[in-house]
Scaffold this active site. Structure first.
Site, mmCIF file in Angstrom:
data_model
loop_
_atom_site.group_PDB
_atom_site.id
_atom_site.type_symbol
_atom_site.label_atom_id
_atom_site.label_comp_id
_atom_site.label_asym_id
_atom_site.label_seq_id
_atom_site.Cartn_x
_atom_site.Cartn_y
_atom_site.Cartn_z
ATOM 1 N N HIS A 58 1.082 -1.543 0.094
ATOM 2 C CA HIS A 58 -0.248 -0.337 0.399
ATOM 3 C C HIS A 58 0.551 0.786 -0.225
ATOM 4 C CE1 HIS A 58 -3.490 -2.526 1.767
ATOM 5 N NE2 HIS A 58 -3.538 -2.873 0.445
ATOM 6 N N PHE A 92 -1.476 -8.102 4.850
ATOM 7 C CA PHE A 92 0.241 -7.610 4.833
ATOM 8 C C PHE A 92 0.369 -6.193 4.118
ATOM 9 C CE2 PHE A 92 0.610 -12.657 4.018
ATOM 10 C CZ PHE A 92 0.784 -13.120 5.242
ATOM 11 N N CYS A 93 -0.721 -5.345 4.866
ATOM 12 C CA CYS A 93 -0.499 -4.491 3.313
ATOM 13 C C CYS A 93 -0.271 -3.937 1.935
ATOM 14 C CB CYS A 93 -0.093 -3.277 4.023
ATOM 15 S SG CYS A 93 0.011 -2.824 5.728
ATOM 16 N N ALA A 94 -0.866 -5.666 1.770
ATOM 17 C CA ALA A 94 -0.804 -5.626 0.171
ATOM 18 C C ALA A 94 -2.330 -6.243 0.293
ATOM 19 C CB ALA A 94 0.203 -5.907 -0.298
#
Length: 460
Positions: free
Chosen positions: A129, A380-382
């Site tokens: 992100h 995982f901020c993805a």
């Protein structure tokens, strides 16, 4: 298969000393164990060398660029020397700027704020992100997840060849944002080839090296990228520092990222009551306020430590650890590793996986509470990448939900194990043994969801 069956790592591949290597944590089943920190991809522990350097400097801390006193002058020299050390670590070109920021996220937001008017940005949906989201004020083209390095280059070539005409006619400025190593799969991306594709179409390129720089050498000149961004806290220097390094022209002409002291060269009152400001055109233009001199010094210390240790040695050790995990779990069919480019793709020490019959939050909680192993679970901020890798039809599994999952997607999450220069063999051996035991025998404890996270149930 156990880790002990894997060929021994070369003796030159001993782990580097890090803080926390002797910390013990309680187990829910009783007793204590040395904590196995296997979440390097989120934040790596501080190298002992970094901590010692910071401790030695701390009594001499002073204001930077502000004072005539000895400590201020010493701190200013230390801060600017740290800038030069980072430039050498990244093999920057003559004329490149090194701007100190708070993190990779901060660095990429700074670059987003410096984009020229009508700039078009190209970014793969596979990005963290930090590099997926900062471009809100630009024309953004999101590219689908490629399934091979070659497909990534082909996709970018097609997108750049067909990019839209700007409002002023012609194609106008363009920027490509790519990762060097995925924070989900650990896979290495074809940075040099993507940079060549970008430049062939008149675009510039920025490299998110947050997961690459701690594991592999990064040369701005050799990779031919225009900018690189990375964070100190993933580079064994967790003191709130980051870097944006590269071409100076867009940065020199952009409005300062923050307005204030340090960014301004001259401020004068006008007759109409307002003020006129002359901004610096150096890196100081985007470093307003008192700088994080300890963070910059720590980051530079880490750069020196990794350079002196030798990346050939560090890469060899990580390959050994990755092989130990994969071979140690190869005969456990319930474990499925996530990958874009295939199981044999080169990668850094980052592996994500799911376990059949388990919610990943539940599994990660059991690793922590029953074995003293710290990993990451979730998206995982993805989020777009993990959703692509897991599919969009999750089944309800396990006792606890993911802290990041949306309603109806309770099991749409994964487990990430990551390691680096400070990881001892024993931590990886314990992880492999723990995964095998949990899959074979189940958890020894019961768990419940509390504030969105899976935790041991101690109410009984």
């Amino acid at each position: 298969m156990s880790v002990s069956t894997v060929a021994a790592a070369p003796s030159i591949c001993a782990p580097l000393p890090v803080l926390g290597r002797d910390v013990t944590v309680p187990l829910v089943t009783g007793g204590e164990v040395t904590y196995a920190a296997l979440d390097y991809a989120a934040s790596a522990p501080a190298l002992q060398r970094v901590w010692d350097d910071v401790a030695a400097y701390a009594p001499y801390y002073g204001s930077v660029h502000r004072g005539a006193g000895y400590l201020s002058q010493l701190s200013t020299d230390l801060f600017e020397n740290a800038r030069r050390t980072v430039a050498e670590f990244l093999d920057c070109r003559e004329g490149d700027q090194v701007v100190f920021t708070r993190s990779t996220t901060d660095s990429l937001n700074l670059l987003a704020a410096a984009l020229p008017a009508d700039c078009q940005v190209f970014v793969f949906e596979t990005e963290h992100h930090a590099s997926l989201l900062p471009w809100r004020d630009a024309r953004v083209t999101f590219l689908d997840a490629p399934r091979s390095p070659g497909a990534a280059v082909e996709s970018l070539n097609r997108a750049l060849a067909g990019r839209t005409v700007s409002t002023e006619g012609g194609h106008g400025p363009a920027l490509v944002c790519i990762t060097g190593a995925s924070n989900v799969t650990g896979e290495l991306w074809p940075v040099r080839e993507l940079a060549a594709a970008a430049h062939a179409h008149g675009a510039r390129i920025v490299l998110d090296a947050a997961q690459l720089a701690p594991h592999h050498p990064v040369s701005v000149a050799d990779l031919d990228v225009d900018w690189v961004a990375f964070s100190g806290h993933k580079l064994y220097a967790p003191f709130g520092s980051g870097v944006l390094a590269g071409r100076s022209d867009w940065l020199r002409t952009a409005e300062p990222y923050l307005a204030g002291g340090g960014a301004s060269r001259k401020v004068t009152r006008r007759e109409d009551g307002g003020v006129d400001v002359e901004w610096h055109d150096s890196a100081a233009r985007h470093e307003a306020g008192s700088p994080n001199v300890i963070g910059a010094y720590a980051l530079a210390s880490a750069c020196k430590a990794l350079t002196e240790a030798g990346f050939d040695t560090l890469v060899a050790r990580e390959r050994y650890l990755v092989r130990a995990v994969r071979e140690g779990l190869a005969d456990v069919p319930e474990v499925r590793f996530l990958s874009l480019f295939g199981d044999d793709a080169p990668r850094v020490g980052v592996l994500s996986f799911v376990v059949e019959g388990w919610n990943s939050s539940h599994f990660a909680a059991a690793l922590s509470a029953e074995y003293g192993i710290g990993v990451r679970d979730g998206l995982f901020c993805a989020h777009p990448l993990v959703r692509t890798l897991l599919g969009s039809d999750p089944r309800s599994q396990g006792e606890c939900g993911s802290p990041e999952a949306a309603p109806g997607e309770k099991s749409l999450n994964a487990i990430r194990v990551s390691f680096g220069a400070g990881t001892p063999d024993e931590h990886v051996e314990r992880f492999v043994r723990a995964v095998r035991e949990l899959v074979a025998d189940g958890a020894k404890w019961t768990y419940r969801t509390e504030d969105g996270r899976c935790v041991p149930d101690t109410s009984a």
